[in-house]
Design a protein around this motif. Sequence first.
Motif, PDB file in Angstrom:
ATOM      1  N   LEU A   1       0.846  -1.190   0.000  1.00  0.00           N
ATOM      2  CA  LEU A   1       0.000   0.000   0.000  1.00  0.00           C
ATOM      3  C   LEU A   1       0.882   1.241   0.000  1.00  0.00           C
ATOM      4  O   LEU A   1       1.974   1.237   0.574  1.00  0.00           O
ATOM      5  N   GLN A   2       0.404   2.283  -0.627  1.00  0.00           N
ATOM      6  CA  GLN A   2       1.214   3.493  -0.748  1.00  0.00           C
ATOM      7  C   GLN A   2       0.414   4.711  -0.301  1.00  0.00           C
ATOM      8  O   GLN A   2      -0.729   4.908  -0.716  1.00  0.00           O
ATOM      9  N   TYR A   3       1.056   5.512   0.592  1.00  0.00           N
ATOM     10  CA  TYR A   3       0.427   6.773   1.005  1.00  0.00           C
ATOM     11  C   TYR A   3       0.096   7.605  -0.238  1.00  0.00           C
ATOM     12  O   TYR A   3       0.863   7.637  -1.212  1.00  0.00           O
ATOM     13  N   GLN A   4      -0.992   8.289  -0.204  1.00  0.00           N
ATOM     14  CA  GLN A   4      -1.319   9.175  -1.306  1.00  0.00           C
ATOM     15  C   GLN A   4      -0.463  10.432  -1.234  1.00  0.00           C
ATOM     16  O   GLN A   4       0.137  10.749  -0.204  1.00  0.00           O
ATOM     17  N   GLU A   5      -0.395  11.116  -2.360  1.00  0.00           N
ATOM     18  CA  GLU A   5       0.471  12.292  -2.472  1.00  0.00           C
ATOM     19  C   GLU A   5       0.197  13.276  -1.341  1.00  0.00           C
ATOM     20  O   GLU A   5      -0.956  13.641  -1.070  1.00  0.00           O
ATOM     21  N   GLY A   6       1.276  13.677  -0.667  1.00  0.00           N
ATOM     22  CA  GLY A   6       1.171  14.616   0.441  1.00  0.00           C
ATOM     23  C   GLY A   6       1.036  13.973   1.796  1.00  0.00           C
ATOM     24  O   GLY A   6       1.185  14.648   2.827  1.00  0.00           O
ATOM     25  N   ASP A   7       0.736  12.668   1.820  1.00  0.00           N
ATOM     26  CA  ASP A   7       0.608  11.949   3.092  1.00  0.00           C
ATOM     27  C   ASP A   7       1.883  11.183   3.414  1.00  0.00           C
ATOM     28  O   ASP A   7       2.592  10.706   2.538  1.00  0.00           O
ATOM     29  N   ASP A   8       2.160  11.075   4.677  1.00  0.00           N
ATOM     30  CA  ASP A   8       3.168  10.158   5.196  1.00  0.00           C
ATOM     31  C   ASP A   8       2.870   9.989   6.680  1.00  0.00           C
ATOM     32  O   ASP A   8       1.926  10.590   7.223  1.00  0.00           O
ATOM     33  N   ALA A   9       3.645   9.147   7.346  1.00  0.00           N
ATOM     34  CA  ALA A   9       3.374   8.878   8.757  1.00  0.00           C
ATOM     35  C   ALA A   9       3.435  10.158   9.591  1.00  0.00           C
ATOM     36  O   ALA A   9       2.608  10.378  10.485  1.00  0.00           O
ATOM     37  N   GLU A  10       4.393  11.023   9.280  1.00  0.00           N
ATOM     38  CA  GLU A  10       4.551  12.247  10.067  1.00  0.00           C
ATOM     39  C   GLU A  10       3.377  13.199   9.854  1.00  0.00           C
ATOM     40  O   GLU A  10       2.801  13.717  10.811  1.00  0.00           O
ATOM     41  N   SER A  11       2.996  13.422   8.590  1.00  0.00           N
ATOM     42  CA  SER A  11       1.917  14.371   8.321  1.00  0.00           C
ATOM     43  C   SER A  11       0.580  13.880   8.868  1.00  0.00           C
ATOM     44  O   SER A  11      -0.286  14.685   9.237  1.00  0.00           O
ATOM     45  N   LEU A  12       0.422  12.554   8.934  1.00  0.00           N
ATOM     46  CA  LEU A  12      -0.819  11.987   9.470  1.00  0.00           C
ATOM     47  C   LEU A  12      -0.787  11.843  10.987  1.00  0.00           C
ATOM     48  O   LEU A  12      -1.788  11.480  11.606  1.00  0.00           O
ATOM     49  N   GLY A  13       0.383  12.098  11.577  1.00  0.00           N
ATOM     50  CA  GLY A  13       0.505  12.005  13.022  1.00  0.00           C
ATOM     51  C   GLY A  13       0.548  10.589  13.548  1.00  0.00           C
ATOM     52  O   GLY A  13       0.166  10.335  14.698  1.00  0.00           O
ATOM     53  N   LEU A  14       1.046   9.660  12.708  1.00  0.00           N
ATOM     54  CA  LEU A  14       1.104   8.262  13.134  1.00  0.00           C
ATOM     55  C   LEU A  14       2.352   8.020  13.982  1.00  0.00           C
ATOM     56  O   LEU A  14       3.461   8.428  13.610  1.00  0.00           O
ATOM     57  N   SER A  15       2.189   7.371  15.095  1.00  0.00           N
ATOM     58  CA  SER A  15       3.324   7.025  15.963  1.00  0.00           C
ATOM     59  C   SER A  15       3.784   5.586  15.759  1.00  0.00           C
ATOM     60  O   SER A  15       4.852   5.203  16.221  1.00  0.00           O
ATOM     61  N   GLY A  16       2.971   4.781  15.103  1.00  0.00           N
ATOM     62  CA  GLY A  16       3.246   3.353  14.969  1.00  0.00           C
ATOM     63  C   GLY A  16       2.655   2.531  16.094  1.00  0.00           C
ATOM     64  O   GLY A  16       2.715   1.298  16.052  1.00  0.00           O
ATOM     65  N   GLU A  17       2.097   3.206  17.104  1.00  0.00           N
ATOM     66  CA  GLU A  17       1.531   2.485  18.240  1.00  0.00           C
ATOM     67  C   GLU A  17       0.022   2.254  18.091  1.00  0.00           C
ATOM     68  O   GLU A  17      -0.616   1.718  18.993  1.00  0.00           O
ATOM     69  N   GLU A  18      -0.531   2.656  16.938  1.00  0.00           N
ATOM     70  CA  GLU A  18      -1.964   2.531  16.712  1.00  0.00           C
ATOM     71  C   GLU A  18      -2.347   1.077  16.366  1.00  0.00           C
ATOM     72  O   GLU A  18      -1.501   0.235  16.054  1.00  0.00           O
ATOM     73  N   ARG A  19      -3.654   0.834  16.386  1.00  0.00           N
ATOM     74  CA  ARG A  19      -4.246  -0.382  15.828  1.00  0.00           C
ATOM     75  C   ARG A  19      -4.784  -0.006  14.452  1.00  0.00           C
ATOM     76  O   ARG A  19      -5.559   0.953  14.320  1.00  0.00           O
ATOM     77  N   PHE A  20      -4.369  -0.756  13.427  1.00  0.00           N
ATOM     78  CA  PHE A  20      -4.696  -0.409  12.048  1.00  0.00           C
ATOM     79  C   PHE A  20      -5.753  -1.370  11.500  1.00  0.00           C
ATOM     80  O   PHE A  20      -5.581  -2.589  11.548  1.00  0.00           O
ATOM     81  N   THR A  21      -6.831  -0.805  10.962  1.00  0.00           N
ATOM     82  CA  THR A  21      -7.846  -1.598  10.281  1.00  0.00           C
ATOM     83  C   THR A  21      -7.891  -1.136   8.825  1.00  0.00           C
ATOM     84  O   THR A  21      -8.038   0.065   8.550  1.00  0.00           O
ATOM     85  N   ILE A  22      -7.743  -2.102   7.907  1.00  0.00           N
ATOM     86  CA  ILE A  22      -7.643  -1.799   6.480  1.00  0.00           C
ATOM     87  C   ILE A  22      -8.784  -2.508   5.761  1.00  0.00           C
ATOM     88  O   ILE A  22      -9.006  -3.710   5.940  1.00  0.00           O
ATOM     89  N   SER A  23      -9.504  -1.780   4.948  1.00  0.00           N
ATOM     90  CA  SER A  23     -10.681  -2.337   4.273  1.00  0.00           C
ATOM     91  C   SER A  23     -10.291  -3.452   3.304  1.00  0.00           C
ATOM     92  O   SER A  23      -9.131  -3.598   2.926  1.00  0.00           O
ATOM     93  N   SER A  24     -11.273  -4.228   2.892  1.00  0.00           N
ATOM     94  CA  SER A  24     -11.040  -5.430   2.088  1.00  0.00           C
ATOM     95  C   SER A  24     -10.585  -5.087   0.673  1.00  0.00           C
ATOM     96  O   SER A  24     -11.088  -4.142   0.049  1.00  0.00           O
ATOM     97  N   ALA A  25      -9.663  -5.909   0.167  1.00  0.00           N
ATOM     98  CA  ALA A  25      -9.171  -5.746  -1.203  1.00  0.00           C
ATOM     99  C   ALA A  25      -9.771  -6.768  -2.155  1.00  0.00           C
ATOM    100  O   ALA A  25      -9.307  -6.914  -3.290  1.00  0.00           O
ATOM    101  N   ASP A  26     -10.811  -7.471  -1.731  1.00  0.00           N
ATOM    102  CA  ASP A  26     -11.344  -8.570  -2.528  1.00  0.00           C
ATOM    103  C   ASP A  26     -11.877  -8.138  -3.891  1.00  0.00           C
ATOM    104  O   ASP A  26     -11.810  -8.897  -4.853  1.00  0.00           O
ATOM    105  N   GLN A  27     -12.411  -6.941  -4.009  1.00  0.00           N
ATOM    106  CA  GLN A  27     -12.999  -6.503  -5.274  1.00  0.00           C
ATOM    107  C   GLN A  27     -12.008  -5.738  -6.156  1.00  0.00           C
ATOM    108  O   GLN A  27     -12.415  -5.047  -7.094  1.00  0.00           O
TER     109      GLN A  27
END
Length: 927
Positions: A841-867
């Motif tokens: 998966l790739q951050y969209q343009e302008g996003d990264d962990a720092e700009s989104l305020g991610l510390s890495g300590e979160e719980r991540f839920t990612i929607s289904s890629a089946d379709q």
Amino acid sequence: MNSFSTLSTLEVEGKSFSIHNITELEKQFGVSRLPFSLKILLENLLRHEDGRDITQEHIKALATWQPGSATAEQISFSPARVILQDFTGVPAIVDLAAMRDAMAELGSDPALINPQIPVDLVIDHSVMVDRFASMDALDLNRKLEFQRNKERYQFLRWGQEAFDNFRVVPPGTGIVHQVNLEYLADVVTERREGDKLMAFPDTLVGTDSHTTMINGLGVLGWGVGGIEAEAAMLGQAITLLIPEVVGFEITGKMPAGTTATDLVLMVTEKLRSKGVVGKFVEFHGDGLSSLPLADRATISNMAPEYGATCGIFPIDAETLRYLRLTGRDQSRINLVEAYARAQGLWREDGDKAANYSDSVTLDLSEVRPSIAGPKRPQDRIDLSEASDRFHRYLVDEGRLDEMPLDIKPAKNQQESRFDSEGGHTAIGSDLTPPVKHIDFDLEGAPMRLHDGDVVIAAITSCTNTSNPAVMMAAGLLAKRARERGLTVKPWVKTSLAPGSQVVPQYLESAELMQPLRELGFHVVGFGCTTCIGNSGPLPEEVSQAIRKGKLVAASVLSGNRNFEGRIHQEVQTNYLASPPLVVAYALAGSMRIDLTTEPLGEDADGKPVFLTDIWPSAAEVAEAVETHVSSSLFGKSYADVFEGAEEWKRLDVPGGNTYQWPESTYVKKPPFFEGISANIVDSPIIKDARCLVMLGDSVTTDHISPAGAILPDSPAGEYLLSQGVSLGDFNSLGSRRGNHEVMMRGTFANVRLRNQLAPGSEGSVTRHLPDGESMSIYAAGMQYQREKTPLVVLAGREYGTGSSRDWAAKGTRLLGVSAVIAQSYERIHRSNLIGFGVLPLQYQEGDDAESLGLSGEERFTISSADQHPATLDVRAENDNGKVVEFTVDIRIDTPVEWDYYRHGGILHYVLRSLASDQSEDALSTSA
């Protein structure tokens, strides 16, 4: 089938060859304007058109290619052959052996798992520099290699007997890319298909990113992961989007005092700056006429370093000259010329440039003496600035105070620069700032070791040892240095690991091996040594001094990779340089010495000796090459290329179509296919995943899956000790890629890895969440699996740069990682992740962990890629209830890649397809 009626006959020396002549499409599509590389892909499509996987529409899309339309259509590429080296080849053959077992479990014929196209494996990555600077170094290192790797070699011998279309070039022959260049490559292949004798371009993929070296010979090929190579071996076409092709025009001639290495470092710098990741680069222009094929191969070798899929040169008179030099049959050479001319693949001076997506130009007269480092091959440094740049590195690392602005010239120091005659001119110089040092004894003699002292000087790697000009230059420089009484500094570990057995033969003929040996550059083995991390141990006194003094030691090597922790775990800074400069730095003994301003030492009369005093002229080098490099040397060296030494011939070889897995810490049946079902299972939503590792920019496959030494206190070392393996028999991570237990413990275990979840740490360290307990990355992965917690990896730009290591994906998956979220990916690693069922998966343009305020300590839920969506939604919630929601792009770029991902990887897809085909055949027969 061929709906475009391009099948025609080519007569060469009384033989009739059937060819798919792409010039037949000129009137309809104007294909003459296509780049050389796309013409080869077009022929490949015409030859494999089947109306299903390759259709008229695919052929039209490529034939009508225009700059700017590069990513509009997916096409298939069916390479003529596959080439492997043993570090990546052993796990590939292990996977095939495991697939045979899985086929039996699915009730199908294990023999269906068999290479469908020719496969060559060259054993070249297992020799280590244990003994050096001695006449017995080659023999002792070879004996140790067989002693350490006997189980692996027995397995490969079994594979050679069990699989069709599979040949093994035994250890001690040479580096895979040089053997490919000098012997294996046909340029134009002939193969009987039914009643026709077909001629077509020699194409390939290889399990080493530097497979691109063969592009210098006009052969299209590139590096892929072992997983993708296995699929190609089993008859699966490689899918790719029609690439952008960047034209690189070369003009002029090289100036005095420069080498092919200087040229390739400048090309690498230019193309990295340009941005050619995932693109084809094609060299053209009248300057090619002054560029020997060995120089072209040096440039092509470094395609992974400048980021391109390939870096290809056209076929021309120089191609034919090289084929003659390396002992190819005249009938082959005649076929190459006739075919290239007939297909519009032949280059002449004055040719009009093809249409390119973008262009770069280099006048060879601009090339300057250079090195690259201390961490990346694209970080080129003018030789005149090398000393200052090293001191600047110390300042940036906080090891040296800011350099003073008013440094005055030092007494009796001169600056030397190459003039048109290759001499030097005194200009002036700067003082050297003080650095940290430590006093120690080496073999009873008092020594002082400083920050920046060179402790490894290695002439190694296919990049340069394929090139007689730079090897002769190193020998001539060594000869002159000895004539002036210069010696290598005693703390420098020196080595010479030629790419083929031809190299020492022409150096001996030119009487240059002896001066190289006098400087400690004895032949230590024929293979990839220091460049891959097989530099072996430093002398214990030097090693202790570095550790005790916490010194920033340096290595200088004529290789293509200098990533952190790759060359030697105790050597922090690493520089790529030409073979003669490797010798020069061994004489100087330090990166803090400016080779263009300061003497390398003093002669017997106490007079300073400068680099330009001993640097050979271009005319001297050319004369040495012309006189001593002959086709007879190549013919002799490759006469019995598949025979091997007595140790190889005496190996006990197990039999049978399926492998009887012995108790071994080298080769172990992997768990990849355990419990495989005949049908795929849809991937669920990734829910409440934890971050295993959070990384910054330019994380390489060396960081993810290192190949070097195994430390006793690392997870891999602890495992081997638990299995009764003594420390002296650990070998390297690269050599143990046939054992998943070692490799999953070695994943993310580079000593220079910086995991942001464990601030201030280096190496295999993370924190288990939510309790925050610090532990090894392997231990955390296993604990998360026991807790049934899915995992993600967060990363920055250029994730997975470097070698095509399938274990960087396999190990990631075995640790329990379901997805990687990065700012961008290098091509091969992205493909490998998909090939083993990890979602890129790739951050969209302008996003990264720092700009989104991610510390890495979160719980991540990612929607289904089946379709098969283009994007996915990510919800990141920390333990305080704060939620960050963002959208990521899915970097699954083609429909076939979606098939691979849905099946859990390429191998699972192939396995199910073959089993299904056999079941259908059985039903058809019974009906």
